[in-house]
Design a protein around this motif. Sequence first.
Motif, PDB file in Angstrom:
ATOM      1  N   VAL A 101       0.726  -1.314   0.115  1.00  0.00           N
ATOM      2  CA  VAL A 101       0.061   0.199  -0.045  1.00  0.00           C
ATOM      3  C   VAL A 101       0.915   0.971   0.083  1.00  0.00           C
ATOM      4  O   VAL A 101       1.991   1.105   0.769  1.00  0.00           O
ATOM      5  N   ALA A 102       0.437   2.493  -0.959  1.00  0.00           N
ATOM      6  CA  ALA A 102       1.138   3.492  -0.626  1.00  0.00           C
ATOM      7  C   ALA A 102       0.245   4.430   0.175  1.00  0.00           C
ATOM      8  O   ALA A 102      -0.872   4.340   0.361  1.00  0.00           O
ATOM      9  N   VAL A 103       1.045   5.260   1.140  1.00  0.00           N
ATOM     10  CA  VAL A 103       0.519   6.289   2.004  1.00  0.00           C
ATOM     11  C   VAL A 103       0.962   7.431   1.744  1.00  0.00           C
ATOM     12  O   VAL A 103       2.301   7.510   1.821  1.00  0.00           O
ATOM     13  N   VAL A 136       3.818  -1.020   3.826  1.00  0.00           N
ATOM     14  CA  VAL A 136       3.620   0.156   3.507  1.00  0.00           C
ATOM     15  C   VAL A 136       4.674   1.047   2.804  1.00  0.00           C
ATOM     16  O   VAL A 136       5.733   0.853   3.568  1.00  0.00           O
ATOM     17  N   VAL A 137       4.651   1.910   1.887  1.00  0.00           N
ATOM     18  CA  VAL A 137       5.710   2.759   1.549  1.00  0.00           C
ATOM     19  C   VAL A 137       4.953   4.201   1.584  1.00  0.00           C
ATOM     20  O   VAL A 137       3.988   4.533   0.892  1.00  0.00           O
ATOM     21  N   VAL A 138       5.421   4.787   2.282  1.00  0.00           N
ATOM     22  CA  VAL A 138       5.060   6.258   2.624  1.00  0.00           C
ATOM     23  C   VAL A 138       5.567   7.313   1.849  1.00  0.00           C
ATOM     24  O   VAL A 138       6.815   7.262   1.762  1.00  0.00           O
ATOM     25  N   LYS A 139       5.020   8.209   1.241  1.00  0.00           N
ATOM     26  CA  LYS A 139       5.378   9.246   0.537  1.00  0.00           C
ATOM     27  C   LYS A 139       5.508  10.416   1.675  1.00  0.00           C
ATOM     28  O   LYS A 139       4.453  10.881   2.092  1.00  0.00           O
ATOM     29  N   ILE A 146       9.664   7.282   0.933  1.00  0.00           N
ATOM     30  CA  ILE A 146      10.133   7.966  -0.287  1.00  0.00           C
ATOM     31  C   ILE A 146       9.944   9.345  -0.328  1.00  0.00           C
ATOM     32  O   ILE A 146       8.833   9.956   0.510  1.00  0.00           O
ATOM     33  N   GLU A 147      10.847  10.317  -0.986  1.00  0.00           N
ATOM     34  CA  GLU A 147      10.410  11.787  -1.115  1.00  0.00           C
ATOM     35  C   GLU A 147      10.233  12.290  -2.286  1.00  0.00           C
ATOM     36  O   GLU A 147      10.937  11.775  -3.432  1.00  0.00           O
ATOM     37  N   GLY A 148       9.571  13.505  -2.606  1.00  0.00           N
ATOM     38  CA  GLY A 148       9.376  14.055  -3.809  1.00  0.00           C
ATOM     39  C   GLY A 148       8.179  13.710  -4.386  1.00  0.00           C
ATOM     40  O   GLY A 148       7.646  12.834  -4.447  1.00  0.00           O
ATOM     41  N   ARG A 149       7.578  14.884  -5.278  1.00  0.00           N
ATOM     42  CA  ARG A 149       6.382  14.675  -6.005  1.00  0.00           C
ATOM     43  C   ARG A 149       6.227  13.662  -7.138  1.00  0.00           C
ATOM     44  O   ARG A 149       5.722  12.846  -7.444  1.00  0.00           O
ATOM     45  N   ASP A 150       7.426  13.832  -7.594  1.00  0.00           N
ATOM     46  CA  ASP A 150       7.883  12.781  -8.909  1.00  0.00           C
ATOM     47  C   ASP A 150       7.783  11.343  -8.409  1.00  0.00           C
ATOM     48  O   ASP A 150       7.170  10.389  -8.975  1.00  0.00           O
ATOM     49  N   ALA A 151       8.459  11.047  -7.417  1.00  0.00           N
ATOM     50  CA  ALA A 151       8.473   9.835  -6.667  1.00  0.00           C
ATOM     51  C   ALA A 151       6.981   9.508  -6.256  1.00  0.00           C
ATOM     52  O   ALA A 151       6.737   8.193  -6.640  1.00  0.00           O
ATOM     53  N   GLY A 152       6.116  10.341  -5.784  1.00  0.00           N
ATOM     54  CA  GLY A 152       4.987  10.044  -5.397  1.00  0.00           C
ATOM     55  C   GLY A 152       4.010   9.631  -6.324  1.00  0.00           C
ATOM     56  O   GLY A 152       3.139   8.641  -6.427  1.00  0.00           O
ATOM     57  N   ASN A 153       4.154  10.301  -7.424  1.00  0.00           N
ATOM     58  CA  ASN A 153       3.291  10.121  -8.613  1.00  0.00           C
ATOM     59  C   ASN A 153       3.670   8.664  -9.196  1.00  0.00           C
ATOM     60  O   ASN A 153       2.944   7.809  -9.747  1.00  0.00           O
ATOM     61  N   ALA A 154       4.898   8.450  -9.290  1.00  0.00           N
ATOM     62  CA  ALA A 154       5.326   7.067  -9.634  1.00  0.00           C
ATOM     63  C   ALA A 154       4.628   5.971  -8.698  1.00  0.00           C
ATOM     64  O   ALA A 154       4.630   4.733  -9.411  1.00  0.00           O
ATOM     65  N   LEU A 155       5.027   6.177  -7.470  1.00  0.00           N
ATOM     66  CA  LEU A 155       4.658   5.225  -6.535  1.00  0.00           C
ATOM     67  C   LEU A 155       3.174   4.836  -6.679  1.00  0.00           C
ATOM     68  O   LEU A 155       2.920   3.599  -6.917  1.00  0.00           O
ATOM     69  N   VAL A 156       2.121   5.620  -6.894  1.00  0.00           N
ATOM     70  CA  VAL A 156       0.786   5.267  -7.140  1.00  0.00           C
ATOM     71  C   VAL A 156       0.754   4.883  -8.381  1.00  0.00           C
ATOM     72  O   VAL A 156      -0.603   3.768  -8.547  1.00  0.00           O
TER      73      VAL A 156
END
Length: 487
Positions: free
Chosen positions: A121-123, A150-153, A186-196
């Motif tokens: 799950v991404a959080v 869980v992978v947290v952004k 993880i950190e950063g908007r690009d990484a968050g977009n890639a995560l989801v």
Amino acid sequence: MTSTAVRGTTLAELAEIVAAAAAAAPVWRASSAAERAGWLRAAADAVDAAADELVEIADRETRLGAARLRGEVGRTTGQLRLFATVVEEGSYLELTIDGADPSATPPRPELRRMLVPVGPVAVFSASNFPFAFSVAGGDTASALAAGAPVVVKAHSGHPELSRRTAEIVAAALEEAGAPAGSLALIEGRDAGNALVQHPVIQAAGFTGSLSGGRALFDLASGRPDPIPFYGELGSVNPVVVTPTAVAARGAALAQGLVGSFTLGVGQFCTKPGVVFVPRDAGFEELVASHATSAAGGPLLTDRITAAFPEGVDRLVTDPSVSVVAGARSAAGDDLAQPVVLATDATAVAERPDVLLEECFGPVTLLVRYDGPDDLRRALEAVPGSLTATLHSEPGDDVADVLDLLQLKAGRVLFAGWPTGVAVTWSQHHGGPWPATTSLHTSVGATAIRRFLRPIVFQDAPEALLPEPLRDASLEHLPHRRNGVLTA
């Protein structure tokens, strides 16, 4: 306000993190209730033990104050421990058995149903609760309880706190016997977009802005294999005050309202943002008398600080709006001061897109109404919210109002104010769009349901059934057999 720069997670680093979560998933799925509950309690104990260190970092990054932050640590570890008891109690599994019946039409096989974890799950962390809706917050606690790594952004408003919390919780989980990859950051908007969008991720939880949540919701829905996205987004949380309530306890209600909309400098998702009040009942003056002495304060991030006066200005520029108390902050002000605005129910019914847009910060909008029909038309324009509050007196005819409020919100209050959200078995923290993207809750025991999916085993040999569905386990777990509920 941020003390440490955000480190953007690279796609290569993200791939390693997600691969570790995928490797951990089968272990979590197969873990016993005792194991999983023990892992959750170990995480809670570790966060409590590090509270002094974590509160100091959080106060430096958010300026929320040590007292508020220490209380939030307690809420956070309490959530983890609540979900440990949820796992042990077992009703969240929804165990359901139908015995075989060859004489039924059509003939019925034996069916055994339960809920199982969806997978990693991404959080996405929130800005306004750096503990309780962040790395080790409710989304993480409920996902881990469900059996999902869980992978947290991390939120950009408190990166150092996010890193340290993740280090502490991940280490505590592993020391307690959970597999590596159970929790990562993880950190950063690009990484968050890639995560989801990553194929390993099977669901996502988010608390934040309507625009940010909608963008991620669209990414999750646009995948080749769409996944559920549980977003908690904007909410104006309407309040209705009847004339008799003003007459009976107007001063106390005004004081309570001011305390609620200024709590945390107005940065609670449950802030009462729009309050329907009877015209010429004297309530505006009561609110103004309390608001003038209410304290403002710094907002969480530079972005929120810049957006607050802009949001107030958007409201004030409507010709129906007047300033009841407070002053409009200027762009660049470091401190946000409480503001009370007023308008009319007719204007709200005509221009809800302008007057009912959430403004994050210490501002509330009083809406004058002239009678039941005037109030009803305005309430019908209110968007979905997390909460709705009704302050009335015995004998008031509020049936129609209550019906409307139930359509608009996931929690309806009849006393007090909505900014307190108890973490309990019965709590619901959600509501119709745009409050959330789903019908589920992000607070309380049933938040676990977001990260589970049903599966049925038909005519399965006993030895091949999951442990909870075996007859020996059913002797001490809540279940339904042939339609009869056994506690």
